[in-house]
Design an enzyme around this catalytic site. Structure first.
Site, PDB file in Angstrom:
ATOM      1  N   SER A 145       0.834  -1.194   0.000  1.00 11.47           N
ATOM      2  CA  SER A 145       0.000   0.000   0.000  1.00 11.47           C
ATOM      3  C   SER A 145       0.868   1.243   0.000  1.00 11.47           C
ATOM      4  O   SER A 145       2.017   1.220   0.454  1.00 11.47           O
ATOM      5  CB  SER A 145      -0.903   0.004   1.231  1.00 11.47           C
ATOM      6  OG  SER A 145      -1.547   1.250   1.390  1.00 11.47           O
ATOM      7  N   TYR A 158      -4.073  -0.792   9.945  1.00 11.99           N
ATOM      8  CA  TYR A 158      -3.795  -1.040   8.525  1.00 11.99           C
ATOM      9  C   TYR A 158      -2.402  -0.536   8.158  1.00 11.99           C
ATOM     10  O   TYR A 158      -1.621  -1.239   7.509  1.00 11.99           O
ATOM     11  CB  TYR A 158      -4.855  -0.354   7.668  1.00 11.99           C
ATOM     12  CG  TYR A 158      -4.660  -0.569   6.186  1.00 11.99           C
ATOM     13  CD1 TYR A 158      -5.017  -1.767   5.585  1.00 11.99           C
ATOM     14  CD2 TYR A 158      -4.126   0.432   5.380  1.00 11.99           C
ATOM     15  CE1 TYR A 158      -4.852  -1.969   4.228  1.00 11.99           C
ATOM     16  CE2 TYR A 158      -3.953   0.244   4.031  1.00 11.99           C
ATOM     17  CZ  TYR A 158      -4.314  -0.952   3.453  1.00 11.99           C
ATOM     18  OH  TYR A 158      -4.131  -1.140   2.103  1.00 11.99           O
TER      19      TYR A 158
END
Length: 293
Positions: A145, A158
């Site tokens: 990410s 996350y």
């Protein structure tokens, strides 16, 4: 050195939607066999039928697996071993995220995110990598990410899992130099997936300007191009690549300061994902989309 995609067997997690599904579509033209893994078996079967219609000689193995359950991951790998399926390339694509204040998250949800984003890639890589090293050919493609080297309030868990994947991938790549195993990490920025339509909410990707967003198909294409070149890190999208280069020049203190307004908004009950929705516990699946696990 190139990963053994052509005429090889490729396992893709989170293959039922988003980036994972696009990777499967593009790899179907090259691989001998695809192993499609996700929770929603009906979505995998529909994808299998689509791929076989376009590529009649392709082998497709559908494996329903909840990656948040290590026992199911073990069962998946045991099943492949029993059926003599030798994985040449592993694509750790599935990702799970949540938006909200950390202390308001349930521990069950936090544990689920860590299992999907950290434990599952570790377990799959550990079980499959040794054979790749023995054969002196293989590939590991980790879909991370843009938050792997940054941070944003509301995404503490996350962010943490993606920071872990970044460090793991970089270190693993160094360990495997000269073994014949290619290791590449992809760190996508805003990618359009079907989450907006499914959930009816505005995701982080949806709030990004149109010039910064890319399609899942473009993300998959650039990911595979970088993997074929054995690049260590791929940032899909020209505008996003330049943004990453510029942000890498910023001191950490500046990045912290930039996150303060978002932290204040979140603490006072205003969701950045949907300004009209004050629910700071709003669920959002990132990277792989809502069916990407």
């Amino acid at each position: 050195m190139r990963p053994p995609i052509d005429s090889g067997t490729v396992l893709i997690t989170g293959a039922s939607s988003g980036i994972g599904r696009e990777l499967a579509r593009q790899l179907a033209r090259r691989a001998r066999t695809l192993v499609l893994v996700a929770r929603r078996e009906e979505r995998l079967e529909a994808l299998r039928d689509e791929l076989l219609e376009r590529n009649p000689t392709l082998g497709v193995v559908v494996e329903r697996c909840d990656l948040a359950q290590p026992d199911e991951v073990d069962s998946l790998l045991d099943s492949l071993h029993r059926h003599l399926v030798r994985v040449d390339v592993l694509v750790n694509n599935a990702g799970l995220g949540d938006y909200g204040l950390y202390e308001q998250e349930s521990w069950a949800r936090i544990h689920q995110m860590v299992q999907v984003n950290v434990t599952a890639p570790l377990l799959l890589t550990h079980r499959l990598l040794r054979r790749m090293v023995e054969r002196k050919r293989g590939g590991i493609l980790n879909i991370g990410s843009c938050w792997a080297r940054a941070f944003l309030p509301g995404l503490a868990v996350y962010n943490g899992t993606k920071h872990f994947l970044d460090g793991f991938t970089e270190s693993l790549r160094l360990e495997l130099m000269g073994t014949g195993v290619v290791v590449t990490q992809v760190a996508p920025g805003p990618v359009d997936t079907e989450f907006n339509e499914v959930a009816g909410t505005q995701t982080l990707a949806g709030r990004a300007p149109s010039w910064l967003r890319i399609s899942a198909a473009q993300c998959a294409r650039e990911a595979l191009e970088g993997f074929d070149r054995a690049r260590p890190l791929v940032h899909p999208g020209l505008a996003y690549r330049w943004l990453v280069r510029m942000s890498s020049l910023m001191p950490r203190g500046v990045l912290r300061a930039a996150g303060l307004p978002a932290a204040r908004q979140l603490r006072h009950g205003t969701s950045l994902l949907d300004p009209a929705h004050p629910d700071t516990g709003q669920r959002v699946l990132l990277a792989g989309g809502p069916e990407g696990v």
